[in-house]
Write an enzyme that holds these catalytic residues in place. Sequence first.
Site, PDB file in Angstrom:
ATOM      1  N   ASP A   1     -35.016  46.316 -43.600  1.00 16.88           N
ATOM      2  CA  ASP A   1     -33.754  45.593 -43.367  1.00 16.88           C
ATOM      3  C   ASP A   1     -33.480  45.191 -41.912  1.00 16.88           C
ATOM      4  O   ASP A   1     -32.346  45.331 -41.417  1.00 16.88           O
ATOM      5  CB  ASP A   1     -32.564  46.428 -43.882  1.00 16.88           C
ATOM      6  CG  ASP A   1     -32.623  46.659 -45.383  1.00 16.88           C
ATOM      7  OD1 ASP A   1     -33.580  46.202 -46.028  1.00 16.88           O
ATOM      8  OD2 ASP A   1     -31.704  47.314 -45.917  1.00 16.88           O
TER       9      ASP A   1
ATOM     10  N   LYS B   1     -34.268  43.702 -51.868  1.00 19.20           N
ATOM     11  CA  LYS B   1     -33.706  44.832 -52.610  1.00 19.20           C
ATOM     12  C   LYS B   1     -32.184  44.753 -52.576  1.00 19.20           C
ATOM     13  O   LYS B   1     -31.621  43.953 -51.847  1.00 19.20           O
ATOM     14  CB  LYS B   1     -34.175  46.144 -51.981  1.00 19.20           C
ATOM     15  CG  LYS B   1     -33.691  46.299 -50.554  1.00 19.20           C
ATOM     16  CD  LYS B   1     -34.015  47.669 -50.038  1.00 19.20           C
ATOM     17  CE  LYS B   1     -33.345  47.938 -48.711  1.00 19.20           C
ATOM     18  NZ  LYS B   1     -31.875  47.772 -48.735  1.00 19.20           N
TER      19      LYS B   1
ATOM     20  N   CYS C   1     -30.599  53.061 -45.351  1.00 15.95           N
ATOM     21  CA  CYS C   1     -31.769  52.544 -46.062  1.00 15.95           C
ATOM     22  C   CYS C   1     -33.078  53.179 -45.607  1.00 15.95           C
ATOM     23  O   CYS C   1     -33.993  53.354 -46.417  1.00 15.95           O
ATOM     24  CB  CYS C   1     -31.803  51.023 -45.960  1.00 15.95           C
ATOM     25  SG  CYS C   1     -30.513  50.283 -46.993  1.00 15.95           S
TER      26      CYS C   1
HETATM   27  C1  VGL Z   1     -27.741  49.378 -45.337  1.00 20.25           C
HETATM   28  C2  VGL Z   1     -25.497  49.795 -45.505  1.00 20.25           C
HETATM   29  C3  VGL Z   1     -25.374  48.895 -46.541  1.00 20.25           C
HETATM   30  C4  VGL Z   1     -29.030  49.632 -44.622  1.00 20.25           C
HETATM   31  C5  VGL Z   1     -27.637  48.478 -46.378  1.00 20.25           C
HETATM   32  O1  VGL Z   1     -29.908  48.742 -44.611  1.00 20.25           O
HETATM   33  O2  VGL Z   1     -29.201  50.743 -44.061  1.00 20.25           O
HETATM   34  N1  VGL Z   1     -26.661  50.037 -44.912  1.00 20.25           N
HETATM   35  N2  VGL Z   1     -26.466  48.245 -46.967  1.00 20.25           N
END
Ligand code: VGL
Length: 186
Positions: free
Chosen positions: A9, A94, A133
């Site tokens: 991410d 995802k 994540c």
């Molecule tokens: C994430 C909060 C909400 C992350 C993803 O990538 O860590 N954190 N969605």
Amino acid sequence: MREALIIVDFQRDFTPPDGALAVPQGDRIADRLNDLAADSRFAYVVATRDWHPPDHSSFLAHGGSWPEHCVRGTLGAELHPALDTARIDTILDKGQAGETDGYSAFEGGELAALLRELDVTAVSVVGLATDYCVLNTARDALREGLVVTVDISATRAVDLQPGDGERALEELRTLGAEVVDLSKRV
Ligand code: VGL
Ligand code: ZN
């Protein structure tokens, strides 16, 4: 042992200065991610994207706990422009299911199947965010029986509560992950 790098991410919405859910100093890991992606240690490089539908259940407006972020197809959901995509073999989206937070790159089983197919038995998990994540992805990797490394020089935490990132790393250590600073290798 074949090892894959999983870059979690590293997207515009998770990085300062403009990200909707900017992880403090999240942009600072760009060079480390690029160094790792170019490292011959890794047989395969996967970059994940948080890739939510517009009405995702993790958003405040829909009963969740996060501001709207990484809505599929929007600018904020793009990989960070500083990430060198030339060495990335697969981009894995995802968080598409409406009803879960979608924190783990292993949700749905696609990644585990891919790694098995590639004879990968070890992964290094880096990217954003340490306490969400990265934590959930590394935890699931351990559950899959993979050898797991987390490189702290290439991850940053949200730290909603001070120490969340450190606690996440401690949990992963306890579960059997190797938590290291690969930038200090000689
Ligand atoms: C994430 C909060 C909400 C992350 C993803 O990538 O860590 N954190 N969605
Ligand atoms: Zn999300």
